[in-house]
Design a protein around this motif. Structure first.
Motif, PDB file in Angstrom:
ATOM      1  N   ARG A 184       0.843  -1.203   0.000  1.00 31.58           N
ATOM      2  CA  ARG A 184       0.000   0.000   0.000  1.00 31.58           C
ATOM      3  C   ARG A 184       0.876   1.249   0.000  1.00 31.58           C
ATOM      4  NH1 ARG A 184      -4.587  -1.925   3.440  1.00 31.58           N
ATOM      5  NH2 ARG A 184      -3.381  -1.547   5.299  1.00 31.58           N
TER       6      ARG A 184
ATOM      7  N   TRP B  67       1.350   4.123  -3.045  1.00 37.40           N
ATOM      8  CA  TRP B  67       1.066   5.562  -2.919  1.00 37.40           C
ATOM      9  C   TRP B  67       2.325   6.407  -3.076  1.00 37.40           C
ATOM     10  CZ3 TRP B  67      -3.417   7.328  -3.927  1.00 37.40           C
ATOM     11  CH2 TRP B  67      -4.533   6.520  -3.721  1.00 37.40           C
TER      12      TRP B  67
ATOM     13  N   TYR C  90       2.767   9.393  -5.922  1.00 33.51           N
ATOM     14  CA  TYR C  90       3.196  10.771  -5.628  1.00 33.51           C
ATOM     15  C   TYR C  90       4.564  11.098  -6.230  1.00 33.51           C
ATOM     16  CZ  TYR C  90      -0.858  11.602  -2.698  1.00 33.51           C
ATOM     17  OH  TYR C  90      -2.157  11.785  -2.259  1.00 33.51           O
TER      18      TYR C  90
ATOM     19  N   TRP D 273      -8.261  13.179  -7.852  1.00 37.46           N
ATOM     20  CA  TRP D 273      -8.872  13.760  -6.653  1.00 37.46           C
ATOM     21  C   TRP D 273      -8.473  15.229  -6.447  1.00 37.46           C
ATOM     22  CZ3 TRP D 273      -5.436   9.701  -6.866  1.00 37.46           C
ATOM     23  CH2 TRP D 273      -4.140   9.925  -6.405  1.00 37.46           C
TER      24      TRP D 273
ATOM     25  N   SER E  21      -2.938  17.429  -0.399  1.00 35.70           N
ATOM     26  CA  SER E  21      -4.118  18.227  -0.746  1.00 35.70           C
ATOM     27  C   SER E  21      -3.971  19.635  -0.157  1.00 35.70           C
ATOM     28  CB  SER E  21      -5.403  17.568  -0.238  1.00 35.70           C
ATOM     29  OG  SER E  21      -5.894  18.218   0.903  1.00 35.70           O
TER      30      SER E  21
ATOM     31  N   SER F  33       2.163   7.541   8.189  1.00 39.07           N
ATOM     32  CA  SER F  33       1.748   6.257   8.769  1.00 39.07           C
ATOM     33  C   SER F  33       0.534   5.721   8.028  1.00 39.07           C
ATOM     34  CB  SER F  33       1.370   6.468  10.244  1.00 39.07           C
ATOM     35  OG  SER F  33       0.753   5.317  10.789  1.00 39.07           O
ATOM     36  N   ASP F  34       0.466   4.406   7.960  1.00 35.09           N
ATOM     37  CA  ASP F  34      -0.793   3.769   7.587  1.00 35.09           C
ATOM     38  C   ASP F  34      -1.776   4.092   8.705  1.00 35.09           C
ATOM     39  OD1 ASP F  34      -2.926   1.867   7.232  1.00 35.09           O
ATOM     40  OD2 ASP F  34      -1.564   0.571   6.122  1.00 35.09           O
ATOM     41  N   ILE F  35      -2.968   4.497   8.359  1.00 31.07           N
ATOM     42  CA  ILE F  35      -3.942   4.837   9.403  1.00 31.07           C
ATOM     43  C   ILE F  35      -4.197   3.635  10.311  1.00 31.07           C
ATOM     44  CG2 ILE F  35      -5.940   4.363   7.905  1.00 31.07           C
ATOM     45  CD1 ILE F  35      -5.663   6.963  10.758  1.00 31.07           C
TER      46      ILE F  35
ATOM     47  N   ARG G  83     -11.133  12.605   3.204  1.00 30.99           N
ATOM     48  CA  ARG G  83     -11.726  12.593   1.861  1.00 30.99           C
ATOM     49  C   ARG G  83     -10.948  11.589   1.017  1.00 30.99           C
ATOM     50  NH1 ARG G  83     -10.326  15.294  -3.040  1.00 30.99           N
ATOM     51  NH2 ARG G  83     -12.079  15.481  -4.484  1.00 30.99           N
ATOM     52  N   ALA G  84     -11.635  10.520   0.663  1.00 30.18           N
ATOM     53  CA  ALA G  84     -11.119   9.552  -0.306  1.00 30.18           C
ATOM     54  C   ALA G  84      -9.922   8.747   0.188  1.00 30.18           C
ATOM     55  CB  ALA G  84     -10.789  10.238  -1.629  1.00 30.18           C
ATOM     56  N   ALA G  85      -9.857   8.475   1.494  1.00 30.69           N
ATOM     57  CA  ALA G  85      -8.859   7.521   1.997  1.00 30.69           C
ATOM     58  C   ALA G  85      -9.567   6.297   2.595  1.00 30.69           C
ATOM     59  CB  ALA G  85      -7.937   8.167   3.014  1.00 30.69           C
TER      60      ALA G  85
ATOM     61  N   CYS H 246      -9.979   3.645  -7.693  1.00 30.60           N
ATOM     62  CA  CYS H 246      -9.348   4.969  -7.655  1.00 30.60           C
ATOM     63  C   CYS H 246      -7.860   4.721  -7.649  1.00 30.60           C
ATOM     64  CB  CYS H 246      -9.783   5.733  -6.404  1.00 30.60           C
ATOM     65  SG  CYS H 246      -8.948   7.316  -6.197  1.00 30.60           S
TER      66      CYS H 246
END
Ligand SMILES: C[S@@+](CC[C@H](N)C(=O)[O-])C[C@H]1O[C@@H](n2cnc3c(N)ncnc32)[C@H](O)[C@@H]1O
Length: 210
Positions: A9, A13, A17, A27, A58, A101-103, A118-120, A160
């Motif tokens: 993951r 990401w 980026y 997004w 963002s 961090s990974d949530i 938003r969108a995670a 997404c």
């Protein structure tokens, strides 16, 4: 040891980026108008602790700083995204707490007045992971605090950034967030992507009933 899912993951990401300028990602929104409007309706004090989960680079944090908020945390699995945001903000970046961090590994050290996503969240397609996320949100939001979450709606795309997402109707979001979160407002809205596409989102504004 880092579980394989988490490694991939993060790699996914960071790769996004590294390769895609902010203005080209689906997004992208130069002014996160809906989030800003929802946040302003909550009437939070400027010193209220806020966290943007999966905030990436963002512009929400930039706008919150401009509005005078003084306790902003941006968390993202991609350290690359956070470095991009920091570079853009320059010296202003020092006014924000950055958490790479990974949530699902994040242990909130203090309760937030607002948890924004938003969108995670919608990337957690495994129900057990979605539950684990919401357990963290319950621990991380003070009683009476707020949880704003935006996901793709049931009419939105099924993927997404090349990853599957869990789509939510307003009532599905409400069911998923209970118990503990009471829905104050739920609505659908359309986001226009930089390439001219449209994506329907579901937004929910919840209060944490503790
Ligand atoms: C579609 S982007 C949305 C970015 C931003 N919230 C916005 O609205 O512009 C999803 C973001 O969630 C982050 N993300 C995905 N899974 C995550 C996880 N498990 N923990 C933390 N961040 C995650 C990604 O790195 C990416 O920055």
């Amino acid at each position: 040891m880092v579980p394989a899912g988490e490694t991939s993951r993060k790699q996914h990401w960071d790769g996004v980026y590294r390769e895609k300028p902010l203005e080209t990602v689906g997004w992208y929104q130069p002014v996160p108008a809906i989030s800003l409007e929802l946040i302003s309706q909550l009437g939070l004090s400027q010193s209220a602790p806020l966290i943007d989960v999966g905030g990436g680079d963002s512009y929400l944090a930039d706008h919150l700083l401009r509005k005078g908020f003084t306790d902003i945390t941006v968390l993202d699995i991609s350290g690359t995204s956070l470095k991009r945001a920091q570079a853009r903000l320059g010296s202003q970046a020092e006014r924000i707490h950055w958490v790479a961090s990974d949530i699902l590994d994040f242990e909130p050290q203090r309760p937030y007045a607002l948890w924004h996503d938003r969108a995670a969240f919608h990337f957690l397609t495994d129900p057990a992971q979605a539950r684990a996320y919401l357990d963290r949100a319950r621990r991380g939001i003070r009683p009476g605090g707020y949880f704003i979450v935006g996901t793709f709606s049931e009419n939105g795309p099924s993927t997404c950034s090349g990853l599957p997402v869990q789509r939510y109707s307003i009532s599905a979001l409400q069911d998923t967030a209970s118990p503990g979160f009471e829905l104050l407002r739920g609505f659908n809205t359309v986001h226009k992507t930089p390439s001219g596409g449209v994506q329907e989102y579901t937004f929910g504004v919840f209060v944490h009933r503790g």
